[in-house]
Design a protein around this motif. Structure first.
Motif, PDB file in Angstrom:
ATOM      1  N   MET A 300      24.207-101.353  46.770  1.00 39.89           N
ATOM      2  CA  MET A 300      25.132-102.482  46.877  1.00 39.89           C
ATOM      3  C   MET A 300      26.589-102.020  46.894  1.00 39.89           C
ATOM      4  N   LEU A 301      26.890-100.959  46.156  1.00 45.02           N
ATOM      5  CA  LEU A 301      28.280-100.523  46.039  1.00 45.02           C
ATOM      6  C   LEU A 301      28.830 -99.996  47.358  1.00 45.02           C
ATOM      7  N   ALA A 302      28.017 -99.271  48.122  1.00 40.32           N
ATOM      8  CA  ALA A 302      28.522 -98.637  49.345  1.00 40.32           C
ATOM      9  C   ALA A 302      29.048 -99.660  50.352  1.00 40.32           C
ATOM     10  N   PRO A 303      28.247-100.634  50.789  1.00 38.46           N
ATOM     11  CA  PRO A 303      28.813-101.619  51.733  1.00 38.46           C
ATOM     12  C   PRO A 303      29.830-102.549  51.085  1.00 38.46           C
ATOM     13  N   GLY A 304      29.654-102.848  49.779  1.00 41.97           N
ATOM     14  CA  GLY A 304      30.605-103.723  49.101  1.00 41.97           C
ATOM     15  C   GLY A 304      31.992-103.110  49.034  1.00 41.97           C
ATOM     16  N   ILE A 305      32.060-101.837  48.699  1.00 40.27           N
ATOM     17  CA  ILE A 305      33.361-101.161  48.637  1.00 40.27           C
ATOM     18  C   ILE A 305      33.968-101.051  50.034  1.00 40.27           C
ATOM     19  N   ALA A 306      33.126-100.822  51.046  1.00 38.10           N
ATOM     20  CA  ALA A 306      33.634-100.739  52.419  1.00 38.10           C
ATOM     21  C   ALA A 306      34.291-102.053  52.833  1.00 38.10           C
ATOM     22  N   ILE A 307      33.657-103.174  52.532  1.00 38.42           N
ATOM     23  CA  ILE A 307      34.247-104.481  52.851  1.00 38.42           C
ATOM     24  C   ILE A 307      35.535-104.689  52.063  1.00 38.42           C
ATOM     25  N   PHE A 308      35.499-104.374  50.764  1.00 37.06           N
ATOM     26  CA  PHE A 308      36.662-104.586  49.895  1.00 37.06           C
ATOM     27  C   PHE A 308      37.861-103.770  50.368  1.00 37.06           C
ATOM     28  N   VAL A 309      37.649-102.490  50.664  1.00 36.76           N
ATOM     29  CA  VAL A 309      38.752-101.621  51.064  1.00 36.76           C
ATOM     30  C   VAL A 309      39.320-102.057  52.410  1.00 36.76           C
ATOM     31  N   THR A 310      38.449-102.414  53.347  1.00 36.19           N
ATOM     32  CA  THR A 310      38.921-102.815  54.679  1.00 36.19           C
ATOM     33  C   THR A 310      39.728-104.101  54.614  1.00 36.19           C
ATOM     34  N   VAL A 311      39.206-105.109  53.923  1.00 33.65           N
ATOM     35  CA  VAL A 311      39.913-106.383  53.826  1.00 33.65           C
ATOM     36  C   VAL A 311      41.229-106.223  53.073  1.00 33.65           C
ATOM     37  N   LEU A 312      41.221-105.456  51.992  1.00 30.61           N
ATOM     38  CA  LEU A 312      42.452-105.230  51.235  1.00 30.61           C
ATOM     39  C   LEU A 312      43.495-104.503  52.070  1.00 30.61           C
ATOM     40  N   ALA A 313      43.073-103.507  52.840  1.00 30.74           N
ATOM     41  CA  ALA A 313      44.020-102.750  53.662  1.00 30.74           C
ATOM     42  C   ALA A 313      44.666-103.641  54.713  1.00 30.74           C
ATOM     43  N   PHE A 314      43.880-104.480  55.370  1.00 24.55           N
ATOM     44  CA  PHE A 314      44.441-105.391  56.370  1.00 24.55           C
ATOM     45  C   PHE A 314      45.420-106.369  55.724  1.00 24.55           C
ATOM     46  N   ASN A 315      45.083-106.878  54.563  1.00 24.35           N
ATOM     47  CA  ASN A 315      45.973-107.835  53.898  1.00 24.35           C
ATOM     48  C   ASN A 315      47.282-107.179  53.460  1.00 24.35           C
ATOM     49  N   LEU A 316      47.205-105.970  52.922  1.00 17.99           N
ATOM     50  CA  LEU A 316      48.420-105.267  52.512  1.00 17.99           C
ATOM     51  C   LEU A 316      49.310-104.955  53.720  1.00 17.99           C
ATOM     52  N   PHE A 317      48.693-104.514  54.797  1.00 21.98           N
ATOM     53  CA  PHE A 317      49.455-104.230  56.001  1.00 21.98           C
ATOM     54  C   PHE A 317      50.054-105.503  56.595  1.00 21.98           C
ATOM     55  N   GLY A 318      49.288-106.585  56.579  1.00 18.95           N
ATOM     56  CA  GLY A 318      49.798-107.854  57.095  1.00 18.95           C
ATOM     57  C   GLY A 318      50.973-108.379  56.300  1.00 18.95           C
ATOM     58  N   ASP A 319      50.903-108.275  54.971  1.00 13.36           N
ATOM     59  CA  ASP A 319      52.026-108.713  54.137  1.00 13.36           C
ATOM     60  C   ASP A 319      53.269-107.870  54.401  1.00 13.36           C
ATOM     61  N   GLY A 320      53.084-106.555  54.509  1.00 17.00           N
ATOM     62  CA  GLY A 320      54.228-105.695  54.788  1.00 17.00           C
ATOM     63  C   GLY A 320      54.817-105.938  56.160  1.00 17.00           C
ATOM     64  N   LEU A 321      53.959-106.180  57.145  1.00 11.24           N
ATOM     65  CA  LEU A 321      54.440-106.464  58.496  1.00 11.24           C
ATOM     66  C   LEU A 321      55.219-107.771  58.530  1.00 11.24           C
ATOM     67  N   ARG A 322      54.758-108.755  57.787  1.00  5.60           N
ATOM     68  CA  ARG A 322      55.486-110.032  57.721  1.00  5.60           C
ATOM     69  C   ARG A 322      56.872-109.837  57.120  1.00  5.60           C
ATOM     70  N   ASP A 323      56.963-109.071  56.050  1.00  8.48           N
ATOM     71  CA  ASP A 323      58.265-108.825  55.430  1.00  8.48           C
ATOM     72  C   ASP A 323      59.181-108.022  56.353  1.00  8.48           C
ATOM     73  N   ALA A 324      58.618-107.087  57.092  1.00  9.82           N
ATOM     74  CA  ALA A 324      59.442-106.258  57.971  1.00  9.82           C
ATOM     75  C   ALA A 324      59.979-107.047  59.156  1.00  9.82           C
ATOM     76  N   LEU A 325      59.221-107.999  59.647  1.00  7.75           N
ATOM     77  CA  LEU A 325      59.642-108.752  60.819  1.00  7.75           C
ATOM     78  C   LEU A 325      60.464-109.991  60.470  1.00  7.75           C
ATOM     79  N   ASP A 326      60.563-110.322  59.181  1.00  7.26           N
ATOM     80  CA  ASP A 326      61.319-111.497  58.770  1.00  7.26           C
ATOM     81  C   ASP A 326      62.628-111.048  58.124  1.00  7.26           C
ATOM     82  N   PRO A 327      63.760-111.175  58.799  1.00  7.72           N
ATOM     83  CA  PRO A 327      65.033-110.692  58.239  1.00  7.72           C
ATOM     84  C   PRO A 327      65.464-111.469  57.006  1.00  7.72           C
ATOM     85  N   ARG A 328      64.922-112.667  56.810  1.00  9.20           N
ATOM     86  CA  ARG A 328      65.356-113.452  55.654  1.00  9.20           C
ATOM     87  C   ARG A 328      64.840-112.881  54.351  1.00  9.20           C
TER      88      ARG A 328
END
Length: 330
Positions: A300-328
């Motif tokens: 259970m841990l192997a696929p669960g961690i894969a999903i967790f890491v992938t989703v977390l990485a996309f969310n962290l990158f998305g938040d940073g990209l939003r801050d970088a593209l928003d001058p406010r």
């Protein structure tokens, strides 16, 4: 008497003719360069971006990775399984240099290989479904926001209907009655196409609402009024004036929509209506692991961690990209 007069003159000429270093430093930067500098300073977002790139490379080069570090994902290794307990003979689920994540209970398939190949299906569906949502949502959002009136009302009510639709139940019902072949596709190719259609088509209102709101705020701006005064038509204004200014929110929301679609595909596979076995998917592996979570937690841990890491990485990158593209935010 000439020396004091020459000194200021030379300094003035030096100031008027800066060297190459000063000239390069004084050059302005484009909006894209400024956003990239902001993004590079965000270490958390860059970490997420690196993980996202690594997961994409893992999905793309899965056969090569498995060839050197694992075994074929559907190859059984019964010698690794205790016939009485139906779990691995070795401790920790059979984790070793030969089986990096151990083996599955009952059949002894290589967990590492199945997680790597599972990334291909989950990432493929996540990206393609996001592409469908972005295309449909951008089209209807920009049309509704620009024209307003009855067009805006019609599109907005359609968004409300799609948002209220029981998507999970519909997906389960549709995939459950799916024939073996249709539209020139069959097997898992047909299932993947149906999943991409369901997830992408019914999720477009989320990005459609964002694009609609941004378009409403842009349609009264000076550059749009200037284009109208010069005789520009609706298509020119939509494609040349508004759409380029909507690239930033489209990119940001796409990075946040991809992990949502990956989770949705995993949920469908977990419920047994996703990609059919033995093709590995992260959700399908979690579904199989439920029966063995006490005896083989690594299953259970192997696929669960894969999903967790992938989703977390996309969310962290998305938040940073939003801050970088928003001058406010700076």
């Amino acid at each position: 008497m000439n020396a004091p007069l020459d000194a200021p003159e030379s300094s003035a000429s030096a100031a008027a003719s800066p060297g190459p270093g000063r000239e390069a430093a004084s050059q302005g930067k484009s909006l894209g360069q400024i956003a990239w500098l902001r993004l590079k300073r965000d270490k958390v977002a860059m970490t997420g971006a690196v993980i996202v790139v690594m997961m994409c490379l893992v999905a793309l080069f899965a056969p090569v990775i498995v060839k050197f570090l694992g075994h074929p994902p559907n190859e059984w290794h019964q010698e690794m399984i205790d016939p009485v307990l139906s779990t691995a003979n070795e401790p920790w689920g059979g984790v070793s240099a030969e089986y990096l994540f151990g083996v599955e209970p009952v059949n002894g398939r290589d967990l590492f290989s199945r997680v790597v190949y599972g990334a291909r299906v989950s990432m493929l569906i996540g990206f393609l479904a996001t592409l469908v949502s972005v295309v449909i949502g951008t089209f209807f959002g920009i049309v509704a926001g620009y024209f307003g009136g009855w067009v805006d009302s019609l599109v907005s009510r359609a968004m409300d209907v799609f948002l209220a639709f029981p998507l999970l139940l519909f997906a389960m019902a549709l995939v459950g009655v799916l024939p073996d072949a249709a539209f020139g596709l069959q097997g898992n190719a047909l299932r993947i196409a149906i999943l991409v259609f369901i997830i992408g088509f019914f999720n477009w209102p989320y990005i459609g609402r964002i694009i609609r709101g941004q378009t409403i705020s842009l349609r009264e701006r000076e550059f749009v009024e200037a284009a109208r005064s010069l005789g520009a038509g609706h298509l020119h204004i939509l494609g040349k004036e508004l759409l380029p200014n909507l690239v930033a929110p489209i990119l940001v929301y796409s990075t946040l929509l991809i992990p949502t679609n990956i989770l949705f595909e995993s949920a469908l596979s977990f419920l047994g209506v996703g990609v059919a076995p033995p093709t590995p998917t992260w959700g399908g592996m979690l579904s199989d692991a439920v029966r063995f979570y006490n005896a083989a937690p690594n299953f259970m841990l192997a696929p669960g961690i894969a999903i967790f890491v992938t989703v977390l990485a996309f969310n962290l990158f998305g938040d940073g990209l939003r801050d970088a593209l928003d001058p406010r935010t700076h």
